[in-house]
Design a protein around this motif. Structure first.
Motif, PDB file in Angstrom:
ATOM      1  N   THR A  18       0.815  -1.227  -0.085  1.00  0.00           N
ATOM      2  CA  THR A  18       0.050   0.125  -0.044  1.00  0.00           C
ATOM      3  C   THR A  18       1.033   1.141  -0.104  1.00  0.00           C
ATOM      4  OG1 THR A  18      -1.641  -1.157   1.127  1.00  0.00           O
ATOM      5  CG2 THR A  18      -1.914   1.263   1.349  1.00  0.00           C
ATOM      6  N   ARG A  51       0.510   4.014  -2.737  1.00  0.00           N
ATOM      7  CA  ARG A  51       0.333   5.537  -2.541  1.00  0.00           C
ATOM      8  C   ARG A  51       1.590   6.496  -3.288  1.00  0.00           C
ATOM      9  NH1 ARG A  51      -3.510   6.056   1.209  1.00  0.00           N
ATOM     10  NH2 ARG A  51      -3.793   4.260   2.623  1.00  0.00           N
ATOM     11  N   THR A  62       1.013   6.773  -6.809  1.00  0.00           N
ATOM     12  CA  THR A  62      -0.169   7.558  -7.249  1.00  0.00           C
ATOM     13  C   THR A  62       0.383   9.121  -6.862  1.00  0.00           C
ATOM     14  OG1 THR A  62      -1.840   6.008  -6.532  1.00  0.00           O
ATOM     15  CG2 THR A  62      -2.646   8.292  -6.294  1.00  0.00           C
ATOM     16  N   ALA A  82      -6.963  11.340  -6.010  1.00  0.00           N
ATOM     17  CA  ALA A  82      -5.782  10.721  -5.959  1.00  0.00           C
ATOM     18  C   ALA A  82      -4.772  11.216  -4.941  1.00  0.00           C
ATOM     19  CB  ALA A  82      -5.327  10.688  -7.363  1.00  0.00           C
ATOM     20  N   PHE A  99      -5.736   9.999  -1.481  1.00  0.00           N
ATOM     21  CA  PHE A  99      -5.124   8.462  -1.466  1.00  0.00           C
ATOM     22  C   PHE A  99      -3.773   8.524  -1.108  1.00  0.00           C
ATOM     23  CE2 PHE A  99      -3.355   4.556  -3.220  1.00  0.00           C
ATOM     24  CZ  PHE A  99      -3.528   3.835  -2.241  1.00  0.00           C
ATOM     25  N   ALA A 111      -5.310   8.673   2.792  1.00  0.00           N
ATOM     26  CA  ALA A 111      -6.779   8.520   2.816  1.00  0.00           C
ATOM     27  C   ALA A 111      -7.233   7.069   2.436  1.00  0.00           C
ATOM     28  CB  ALA A 111      -7.566   9.484   2.194  1.00  0.00           C
ATOM     29  N   ALA A 112      -8.144   6.664   2.677  1.00  0.00           N
ATOM     30  CA  ALA A 112      -8.624   5.181   2.145  1.00  0.00           C
ATOM     31  C   ALA A 112      -8.821   5.302   0.654  1.00  0.00           C
ATOM     32  CB  ALA A 112      -9.735   4.807   2.739  1.00  0.00           C
ATOM     33  N   ARG A 113      -8.576   4.059  -0.074  1.00  0.00           N
ATOM     34  CA  ARG A 113      -9.079   4.051  -1.409  1.00  0.00           C
ATOM     35  C   ARG A 113     -10.367   3.621  -1.447  1.00  0.00           C
ATOM     36  NH1 ARG A 113      -5.773  -0.286  -5.045  1.00  0.00           N
ATOM     37  NH2 ARG A 113      -7.266  -1.766  -3.942  1.00  0.00           N
ATOM     38  N   THR A 114     -11.250   4.635  -1.889  1.00  0.00           N
ATOM     39  CA  THR A 114     -12.920   4.575  -1.947  1.00  0.00           C
ATOM     40  C   THR A 114     -13.399   4.843  -3.222  1.00  0.00           C
ATOM     41  OG1 THR A 114     -13.236   7.085  -1.646  1.00  0.00           O
ATOM     42  CG2 THR A 114     -12.682   5.904   0.442  1.00  0.00           C
ATOM     43  N   ILE A 123     -12.648   7.916  -5.679  1.00  0.00           N
ATOM     44  CA  ILE A 123     -11.426   7.837  -6.825  1.00  0.00           C
ATOM     45  C   ILE A 123     -12.256   7.451  -8.011  1.00  0.00           C
ATOM     46  CG2 ILE A 123      -9.261   6.972  -7.490  1.00  0.00           C
ATOM     47  CD1 ILE A 123      -8.782   6.695  -4.183  1.00  0.00           C
ATOM     48  N   ALA A 135      -4.123   4.740  -8.482  1.00  0.00           N
ATOM     49  CA  ALA A 135      -4.478   4.205  -7.087  1.00  0.00           C
ATOM     50  C   ALA A 135      -4.886   2.590  -7.203  1.00  0.00           C
ATOM     51  CB  ALA A 135      -5.587   5.026  -6.417  1.00  0.00           C
ATOM     52  N   TYR A 136      -5.219   2.258  -8.564  1.00  0.00           N
ATOM     53  CA  TYR A 136      -5.635   1.104  -8.965  1.00  0.00           C
ATOM     54  C   TYR A 136      -4.762   0.171  -9.562  1.00  0.00           C
ATOM     55  CZ  TYR A 136     -10.112   2.534  -6.675  1.00  0.00           C
ATOM     56  OH  TYR A 136     -10.726   2.931  -5.823  1.00  0.00           O
TER      57      TYR A 136
END
Length: 196
Positions: free
Chosen positions: A14, A18, A21, A52, A55, A59-62, A65, A101-102
């Protein structure tokens, strides 16, 4: 490989996601001015970059995004259809920042677009905005190379080389890919003939 033809899975933390990103955001953000000059008041690409960035900063990947990426993609399509190519590529850089982020931990060349695509689309947008001057794109690729820190380069090195195709943006992508991996640098701005 788990089965014949299956894709190899690579390790991707993670923290690394980040960092990638954050790099994508840094590459995409400068070109937003081109989009906003053409489409004042349309904040879809900026919203994607902001989501982005959030994240990248922890922050959480929500779903936000993905939603902002889809909205920025619609903005890219609308500007493309209106003949506003530089603005379209600027919006695509923003889509790429959110898509970073993905990044999937699959060793597929297409995943390189999640890492370097924002820089390549931004370079192409700047190039088009400058009258399709290839030196401008090459200069931005050099800047994007300088922005790529050791974590980004480490992640990139786990993936296959950038895929072929995709026109001039693809050329810019591959220039950055070669450069970031530490191979001999691609043709620089001095090797590109000046416009007539």
């Amino acid at each position: 490989m788990t089965a014949a033809g299956a894709d190899l899975t690579i390790e991707l933390s993670t923290a690394e996601l980040r960092e990638v990103t954050a790099y994508a955001v840094a590459c995409a953000e400068p070109v937003l001015a081109i989009f906003e000059r053409v489409r004042p008041g349309d904040d879809r690409p900026r919203a994607a970059v902001d989501a982005a960035r959030a994240f990248a900063e922890g922050a959480a990947r929500t779903k936000l995004i993905r939603d902002t990426a889809w909205a920025a993609n619609r903005a890219a399509q609308e500007t493309r259809d209106a003949g506003q190519a530089a603005a379209s590529d600027a919006a695509r850089a923003a889509v790429g920042a959110a898509s970073a982020a993905y990044l999937h931990p699959l060793a597929k060349a297409t995943q390189v677009l999640h890492i370097l695509g924002p820089a390549a689309y931004a370079a192409r947008a700047f190039e088009i905005d400058a009258g399709d001057d290839p030196r401008v794109g090459a200069d931005y690729i050099a800047k994007a190379h300088d922005l790529a820190g050791p974590v980004v380069v480490s992640v990139l090195s786990r993936y296959p080389n950038a895929p072929g195709g995709r026109g001039r943006m693809g050329e810019l992508l591959r220039m950055l890919d070669v450069s970031a991996r530490g191979k001999p640098p691609p043709a620089t701005r001095t090797a590109v003939p000046p416009p007539p």
